[in-house]
Design a protein around this motif. Structure first.
Motif, PDB file in Angstrom:
ATOM      1  N   MET A 140       0.829  -1.206   0.000  1.00 34.23           N
ATOM      2  CA  MET A 140       0.000   0.000   0.000  1.00 34.23           C
ATOM      3  C   MET A 140       0.872   1.267   0.000  1.00 34.23           C
ATOM      4  N   GLU A 141       2.036   1.188   0.653  1.00 32.48           N
ATOM      5  CA  GLU A 141       2.963   2.339   0.632  1.00 32.48           C
ATOM      6  C   GLU A 141       3.461   2.593  -0.786  1.00 32.48           C
ATOM      7  N   LEU A 142       3.822   1.520  -1.479  1.00 32.36           N
ATOM      8  CA  LEU A 142       4.296   1.658  -2.864  1.00 32.36           C
ATOM      9  C   LEU A 142       3.179   2.208  -3.752  1.00 32.36           C
ATOM     10  N   ALA A 143       1.972   1.709  -3.534  1.00 32.11           N
ATOM     11  CA  ALA A 143       0.833   2.162  -4.342  1.00 32.11           C
ATOM     12  C   ALA A 143       0.611   3.657  -4.138  1.00 32.11           C
ATOM     13  N   ALA A 144       0.720   4.113  -2.903  1.00 35.82           N
ATOM     14  CA  ALA A 144       0.522   5.540  -2.618  1.00 35.82           C
ATOM     15  C   ALA A 144       1.648   6.363  -3.249  1.00 35.82           C
ATOM     16  N   LYS A 145       2.870   5.868  -3.120  1.00 32.01           N
ATOM     17  CA  LYS A 145       4.032   6.602  -3.636  1.00 32.01           C
ATOM     18  C   LYS A 145       3.988   6.760  -5.157  1.00 32.01           C
ATOM     19  N   TYR A 146       3.555   5.698  -5.855  1.00 29.45           N
ATOM     20  CA  TYR A 146       3.575   5.719  -7.326  1.00 29.45           C
ATOM     21  C   TYR A 146       2.185   5.870  -7.941  1.00 29.45           C
ATOM     22  N   ASN A 147       1.186   6.111  -7.105  1.00 35.36           N
ATOM     23  CA  ASN A 147      -0.170   6.309  -7.600  1.00 35.36           C
ATOM     24  C   ASN A 147      -0.697   5.096  -8.382  1.00 35.36           C
ATOM     25  N   LEU A 148      -0.640   3.951  -7.737  1.00 35.91           N
ATOM     26  CA  LEU A 148      -1.072   2.703  -8.372  1.00 35.91           C
ATOM     27  C   LEU A 148      -2.300   2.154  -7.647  1.00 35.91           C
ATOM     28  N   PHE A 149      -3.009   1.267  -8.330  1.00 36.12           N
ATOM     29  CA  PHE A 149      -4.122   0.569  -7.683  1.00 36.12           C
ATOM     30  C   PHE A 149      -3.642  -0.783  -7.158  1.00 36.12           C
ATOM     31  N   VAL A 150      -4.250  -1.190  -6.062  1.00 33.08           N
ATOM     32  CA  VAL A 150      -3.961  -2.519  -5.515  1.00 33.08           C
ATOM     33  C   VAL A 150      -5.236  -3.337  -5.547  1.00 33.08           C
ATOM     34  N   ILE A 151      -5.164  -4.470  -6.232  1.00 34.93           N
ATOM     35  CA  ILE A 151      -6.303  -5.395  -6.293  1.00 34.93           C
ATOM     36  C   ILE A 151      -5.876  -6.682  -5.624  1.00 34.93           C
ATOM     37  N   GLU A 152      -6.472  -6.976  -4.485  1.00 33.24           N
ATOM     38  CA  GLU A 152      -6.119  -8.208  -3.776  1.00 33.24           C
ATOM     39  C   GLU A 152      -6.798  -9.397  -4.460  1.00 33.24           C
ATOM     40  N   ASP A 153      -6.002 -10.390  -4.844  1.00 33.66           N
ATOM     41  CA  ASP A 153      -6.597 -11.667  -5.245  1.00 33.66           C
ATOM     42  C   ASP A 153      -6.760 -12.441  -3.939  1.00 33.66           C
ATOM     43  N   ALA A 154      -7.953 -12.301  -3.368  1.00 33.37           N
ATOM     44  CA  ALA A 154      -8.255 -12.900  -2.060  1.00 33.37           C
ATOM     45  C   ALA A 154      -9.029 -14.203  -2.238  1.00 33.37           C
ATOM     46  N   ALA A 155      -8.860 -14.835  -3.403  1.00 31.05           N
ATOM     47  CA  ALA A 155      -9.617 -16.059  -3.714  1.00 31.05           C
ATOM     48  C   ALA A 155      -9.503 -17.093  -2.599  1.00 31.05           C
ATOM     49  N   GLN A 156      -8.299 -17.183  -2.020  1.00 31.08           N
ATOM     50  CA  GLN A 156      -8.059 -18.235  -1.013  1.00 31.08           C
ATOM     51  C   GLN A 156      -8.085 -17.693   0.409  1.00 31.08           C
ATOM     52  N   SER A 157      -8.351 -16.403   0.576  1.00 35.41           N
ATOM     53  CA  SER A 157      -8.065 -15.810   1.886  1.00 35.41           C
ATOM     54  C   SER A 157      -9.287 -15.216   2.579  1.00 35.41           C
TER      55      SER A 157
END
Ligand code: PLP
Length: 381
Positions: A140-157
């Protein structure tokens, strides 16, 4: 007696709820049981909005549309995952940049991510393999720094909690901008085929509903917010029939029981196989300290491919069905010539050595005793 690799568990109420759905004559999507399931998840895990889908694959495809993937955009993920994690973005023209897995577990090697980010990077897709959390603080820190989206593949979690550096506990699937869950019959909570998109970033909520309903604003129409509905965006038929949701709701009511039973089985395996790990014959699953365990899977790591193949054959000869898992996506017939050429030794290692043991609700302790005895026998030779 044959020990299956997986056996779907029925709580007993599935067919009652299906009958109720059928008799109500409201069996298309977004009916009573769909609403009940979505509310269950929103209340229990604090997701901003949930939409049931016909699969986790569909939820990932919705995510790719929502973040507006364009041809040439880059998406970062580990190559040790199911094809849908990558395919959902490839369908919209993305280039997949594969990272390696961790030495300790098959989740993405978080320390590699930053070096893979370019001006074309649009998203990071962490897969919480075996239900064990990726380092979401760092991602999430990297996503904020570089303005990226994070999509969790939570299929198993499903039902896994992650403890952040600041001590707060969050369910997996609630941390990324979007998250995709699976209710395929091989997962903990099932509906045959089935999935869900969790929308944590409110900016996506209204559009998600439109994409879900074939690109129309039908959901708003049904709520009485508008007086006619029409084609307003791209979309598809991502919503399941309420019959599927009825099945799922019966599972959700028994979720605690299901999770407890699976966890007891998982821990029993873990205790019984300790000795083999201590004598360096195999490696047992590694659950990061900041992650809880939902007992989705029990795997062991063998020394190499030959050893794993021989162990599978030995177990098979004793009517025990143990199976390997992913084959590196970067080497797959479809993606090999599109891959950037980077070598991913840990992904290849898990591809060759990871072995999944039978794991399901109705697995008996005597089954686990037998499985572990056969594994011990194999390594005593
Ligand atoms: C099961 C799984 C999927 C696909 O789920 P479906 O509901 O079958 O589409 C995607 N990613 C991972 C990591 C999975 O384990």
């Amino acid at each position: 007696m044959n020990i299956a690799f997986n056996k779907p568990y029925l709580t007993g109420n599935e067919t009652n709820y299906i009958e109720d759905a059928v008799k109500s004559c409201k069996i298309s999507g977004n009916g009573k049981y769909t609403q009940l399931c979505q509310e269950f998840f929103q209340n229990k895990y604090g997701f901003h909005k949930c939409l049931l889908t016909t699969s986790c694959t569909d939820a990932l495809e919705m995510a790719a549309i929502l973040i507006d993937i364009q041809p040439g955009d880059e998406v970062i993920m580990t190559s040790y995952t199911f094809v849908s994690t990558a395919n959902a973005f490839v369908l919209r023209g993305a280039k997949i940049i594969f990272a390696d897995s961790n030495t300790a577990h098959p989740g993405i090697n978080e320390n590699q991510i930053e070096s893979l980010i370019t001006s074309k990077t649009k998203a990071i897709v962490p897969v919480h393999y075996a239900g064990f959390a990726c380092d979401m603080d760092l991602i999430m820190e990297l996503a904020a720094k570089y303005n990226l989206f994070v999509i969790e593949d939570a299929a198993q979690s499903i039902d896994v909690y992650y403890t952040s550096k600041d001590g707060t506990k969050k369910p997996l699937g609630s941390i990324g901008h979007l998250a995709a869950f699976s209710f395929h019959e091989t997962k903990n909570i099932i509906s045959g085929e089935g999935g869900m998109l969790a929308i944590n970033d409110e900016r996506f909520a209204a559009r998600a509903e439109i994409i879900w309903e074939k690109g129309t604003n039908r959901s708003a129409f049904f709520r009485g917010e508008i007086d006619k509905y029409g084609w307003v965006d791209i979309g598809s038929s991502f919503l399941p029939s309420d019959i599927i949701a009825a099945f799922l709701y019966a599972q959700l009511e028994c979720m605690e029981d299901i999770q407890q039973k699976r966890l007891a089985n998982w821990q029993y395996y873990f205790e019984k196989l300790q000795q083999l790990e201590q004598s360096n014959k195999i490696r047992l699953p590694f659950c990061p300290q900041n992650s809880s365990n939902n007992a989705h899977m029990f795997y062991i790591i063998c020394k190499n491919l030959e050893e794993r193949t021989a162990l599978i054959a030995h177990l098979k000869s004793k009517q025990i069905n143990a199976v390997f898992h992913y084959i590196s996506l970067h080497k797959s017939p479809y993606y090999a010539d599109k891959h950037d050429g980077s070598v991913l030794p840990m992904v290849d290692f898990y591809s060759d050595t990871l072995l999944r043991l039978p794991m399901y609700y109705e697995l008996e302790r005597s089954d686990i005793d037998k499985i572990c005895t056969e594994i011990e026998y194999f390594y005593s030779k």
